[in-house]
Scaffold this motif. Structure first.
Motif, mmCIF file in Angstrom:
data_model
loop_
_atom_site.group_PDB
_atom_site.id
_atom_site.type_symbol
_atom_site.label_atom_id
_atom_site.label_comp_id
_atom_site.label_asym_id
_atom_site.label_seq_id
_atom_site.Cartn_x
_atom_site.Cartn_y
_atom_site.Cartn_z
ATOM 1 N N ALA A 166 14.814 -12.138 -5.680
ATOM 2 C CA ALA A 166 14.937 -11.346 -4.447
ATOM 3 C C ALA A 166 14.874 -9.847 -4.752
ATOM 4 O O ALA A 166 14.230 -9.088 -4.021
ATOM 5 C CB ALA A 166 16.239 -11.694 -3.731
ATOM 6 N N VAL A 167 15.508 -9.417 -5.834
ATOM 7 C CA VAL A 167 15.475 -8.005 -6.217
ATOM 8 C C VAL A 167 14.065 -7.621 -6.654
ATOM 9 O O VAL A 167 13.532 -6.588 -6.243
ATOM 10 C CB VAL A 167 16.510 -7.704 -7.322
ATOM 11 N N PHE A 168 13.444 -8.468 -7.478
ATOM 12 C CA PHE A 168 12.081 -8.184 -7.921
ATOM 13 C C PHE A 168 11.124 -8.143 -6.742
ATOM 14 O O PHE A 168 10.226 -7.305 -6.685
ATOM 15 C CB PHE A 168 11.607 -9.223 -8.933
ATOM 16 N N LYS A 169 11.323 -9.043 -5.787
ATOM 17 C CA LYS A 169 10.465 -9.074 -4.602
ATOM 18 C C LYS A 169 10.608 -7.783 -3.797
ATOM 19 O O LYS A 169 9.629 -7.263 -3.261
ATOM 20 C CB LYS A 169 10.810 -10.283 -3.734
ATOM 21 N N ALA A 170 11.824 -7.258 -3.729
ATOM 22 C CA ALA A 170 12.037 -6.003 -2.998
ATOM 23 C C ALA A 170 11.263 -4.858 -3.636
ATOM 24 O O ALA A 170 10.845 -3.930 -2.948
ATOM 25 C CB ALA A 170 13.525 -5.668 -2.940
ATOM 26 N N ALA A 184 8.399 -5.312 -5.355
ATOM 27 C CA ALA A 184 7.034 -5.760 -5.621
ATOM 28 C C ALA A 184 6.019 -5.270 -4.593
ATOM 29 O O ALA A 184 5.023 -5.942 -4.337
ATOM 30 C CB ALA A 184 7.004 -7.285 -5.704
ATOM 31 N N ASP A 185 6.240 -4.122 -4.030
ATOM 32 C CA ASP A 185 5.319 -3.556 -3.058
ATOM 33 C C ASP A 185 5.088 -2.094 -3.430
ATOM 34 O O ASP A 185 6.052 -1.361 -3.650
ATOM 35 C CB ASP A 185 5.924 -3.661 -1.654
ATOM 36 N N PRO A 186 3.832 -1.655 -3.490
ATOM 37 C CA PRO A 186 3.556 -0.265 -3.884
ATOM 38 C C PRO A 186 4.244 0.776 -2.993
ATOM 39 O O PRO A 186 4.684 1.818 -3.483
ATOM 40 C CB PRO A 186 2.036 -0.146 -3.771
ATOM 41 N N ASN A 187 4.363 0.491 -1.706
ATOM 42 C CA ASN A 187 5.037 1.440 -0.810
ATOM 43 C C ASN A 187 6.516 1.557 -1.140
ATOM 44 O O ASN A 187 7.092 2.640 -1.076
ATOM 45 C CB ASN A 187 4.848 1.030 0.652
ATOM 46 N N ARG A 188 7.128 0.457 -1.529
ATOM 47 C CA ARG A 188 8.549 0.497 -1.888
ATOM 48 C C ARG A 188 8.743 1.225 -3.215
ATOM 49 O O ARG A 188 9.734 1.928 -3.399
ATOM 50 C CB ARG A 188 9.120 -0.915 -1.935
ATOM 51 N N VAL A 189 7.795 1.065 -4.120
ATOM 52 C CA VAL A 189 7.865 1.811 -5.379
ATOM 53 C C VAL A 189 7.751 3.310 -5.093
ATOM 54 O O VAL A 189 8.468 4.120 -5.677
ATOM 55 C CB VAL A 189 6.778 1.338 -6.366
ATOM 56 N N LEU A 190 6.870 3.690 -4.169
ATOM 57 C CA LEU A 190 6.755 5.103 -3.781
ATOM 58 C C LEU A 190 8.042 5.619 -3.143
ATOM 59 O O LEU A 190 8.439 6.761 -3.371
ATOM 60 C CB LEU A 190 5.578 5.312 -2.830
ATOM 61 N N GLN A 245 6.630 4.889 11.355
ATOM 62 C CA GLN A 245 8.066 4.937 11.111
ATOM 63 C C GLN A 245 8.651 3.528 11.076
ATOM 64 O O GLN A 245 9.519 3.227 10.266
ATOM 65 C CB GLN A 245 8.750 5.806 12.169
ATOM 66 N N GLY A 246 8.155 2.643 11.925
ATOM 67 C CA GLY A 246 8.649 1.267 11.947
ATOM 68 C C GLY A 246 8.367 0.529 10.649
ATOM 69 O O GLY A 246 9.216 -0.214 10.137
ATOM 70 N N THR A 247 7.184 0.729 10.091
ATOM 71 C CA THR A 247 6.819 0.085 8.831
ATOM 72 C C THR A 247 7.635 0.652 7.677
ATOM 73 O O THR A 247 8.096 -0.084 6.802
ATOM 74 C CB THR A 247 5.311 0.238 8.558
ATOM 75 N N VAL A 248 7.857 1.960 7.687
ATOM 76 C CA VAL A 248 8.689 2.583 6.664
ATOM 77 C C VAL A 248 10.109 2.025 6.755
ATOM 78 O O VAL A 248 10.720 1.683 5.730
ATOM 79 C CB VAL A 248 8.679 4.121 6.789
ATOM 80 N N SER A 249 10.635 1.897 7.953
ATOM 81 C CA SER A 249 11.979 1.343 8.133
ATOM 82 C C SER A 249 12.057 -0.093 7.616
ATOM 83 O O SER A 249 13.067 -0.491 7.029
ATOM 84 C CB SER A 249 12.380 1.388 9.607
ATOM 85 N N PHE A 250 11.001 -0.860 7.811
ATOM 86 C CA PHE A 250 10.944 -2.231 7.294
ATOM 87 C C PHE A 250 11.083 -2.220 5.769
ATOM 88 O O PHE A 250 11.867 -2.981 5.200
ATOM 89 C CB PHE A 250 9.620 -2.892 7.714
ATOM 90 N N LEU A 261 14.649 -2.749 0.613
ATOM 91 C CA LEU A 261 15.307 -2.140 -0.539
ATOM 92 C C LEU A 261 16.818 -2.050 -0.331
ATOM 93 O O LEU A 261 17.598 -2.257 -1.266
ATOM 94 C CB LEU A 261 14.720 -0.749 -0.806
ATOM 95 N N LEU A 262 17.230 -1.770 0.889
ATOM 96 C CA LEU A 262 18.653 -1.701 1.225
ATOM 97 C C LEU A 262 19.304 -3.073 1.080
ATOM 98 O O LEU A 262 20.381 -3.202 0.482
ATOM 99 C CB LEU A 262 18.813 -1.168 2.654
ATOM 100 N N ASP A 263 18.652 -4.116 1.594
ATOM 101 C CA ASP A 263 19.189 -5.474 1.500
ATOM 102 C C ASP A 263 19.328 -5.947 0.058
ATOM 103 O O ASP A 263 20.199 -6.750 -0.257
ATOM 104 C CB ASP A 263 18.311 -6.462 2.280
ATOM 105 N N ALA A 264 18.459 -5.446 -0.808
ATOM 106 C CA ALA A 264 18.525 -5.808 -2.227
ATOM 107 C C ALA A 264 19.597 -5.014 -2.963
ATOM 108 O O ALA A 264 19.857 -5.254 -4.136
ATOM 109 C CB ALA A 264 17.170 -5.591 -2.884
ATOM 110 N N GLY A 265 20.231 -4.072 -2.266
ATOM 111 C CA GLY A 265 21.313 -3.296 -2.859
ATOM 112 C C GLY A 265 20.849 -2.090 -3.661
ATOM 113 O O GLY A 265 21.638 -1.473 -4.352
ATOM 114 N N LEU A 266 19.561 -1.754 -3.544
ATOM 115 C CA LEU A 266 19.023 -0.656 -4.343
ATOM 116 C C LEU A 266 19.217 0.712 -3.692
ATOM 117 O O LEU A 266 19.132 1.732 -4.373
ATOM 118 C CB LEU A 266 17.538 -0.890 -4.606
ATOM 119 N N LEU A 267 19.461 0.732 -2.386
ATOM 120 C CA LEU A 267 19.603 1.990 -1.656
ATOM 121 C C LEU A 267 20.946 2.069 -0.951
ATOM 122 O O LEU A 267 21.579 1.048 -0.675
ATOM 123 C CB LEU A 267 18.505 2.135 -0.598
ATOM 124 N N ALA A 268 21.320 3.285 -0.631
ATOM 125 C CA ALA A 268 22.466 3.556 0.236
ATOM 126 C C ALA A 268 21.918 4.218 1.494
ATOM 127 O O ALA A 268 20.924 4.947 1.436
ATOM 128 C CB ALA A 268 23.456 4.465 -0.462
#
Length: 119
Positions: free
Chosen positions: A34-38, A40-46, A71-76, A81-88
């Motif tokens: 689940a963490v790796f999947k979070a 595994a997207d170039p936009n999330r890496v950015l 903005q909706g896609t960015v929020s997605f 990333l938030l659900d995976a615990g990587l962000l606050a």
């Protein structure tokens, strides 16, 4: 024929086990996946890259121009990333501000500890 989808309950990164750990359980592999999947997207890496280089929390609106997404896609992506615990996340009025969760990133680095380091 109905397809059964197994939903994973996302756990914070603090639960992650080093991949070199012997006898890793199915639950531990699900959490790691689940963490790796979070990530595994170039936009999330950015997003992670932008947050790692920011002097403080970043408004969701500041990701839109860099990513070229709505903005909706960015929020997605931020939610994944938030659900995976990587962000606050911090709410300031109508805008949400995000920052990296440094403890989660430290624990994520430990996931890749070698067999000798995991002991």
């Amino acid at each position: 024929m109905a397809t059964r989808v197994r939903e994973l309950e996302l756990a914070p990164v603090e639960c992650c086990t080093p991949v070199a750990e012997p006898n890793i359980t199915d639950q531990q592999t699900d959490i790691l996946a689940a963490v790796f999947k979070a990530l595994a997207d170039p936009n999330r890496v950015l997003i992670v890259n932008q947050l790692a280089n920011a002097p403080g929390p970043v408004c969701v609106c500041d990701f839109v121009p860099r990513l070229g997404l709505s903005q909706g896609t960015v929020s997605f992506h931020l939610k994944k990333l938030l659900d995976a615990g990587l962000l606050a996340r911090e709410q300031r009025g109508t805008w949400a501000y995000y920052s990296l969760n440094p403890e989660a990133l430290d624990r994520l680095a430990e996931v890749f500890a070698t067999k000798e380091e995991a002991r």
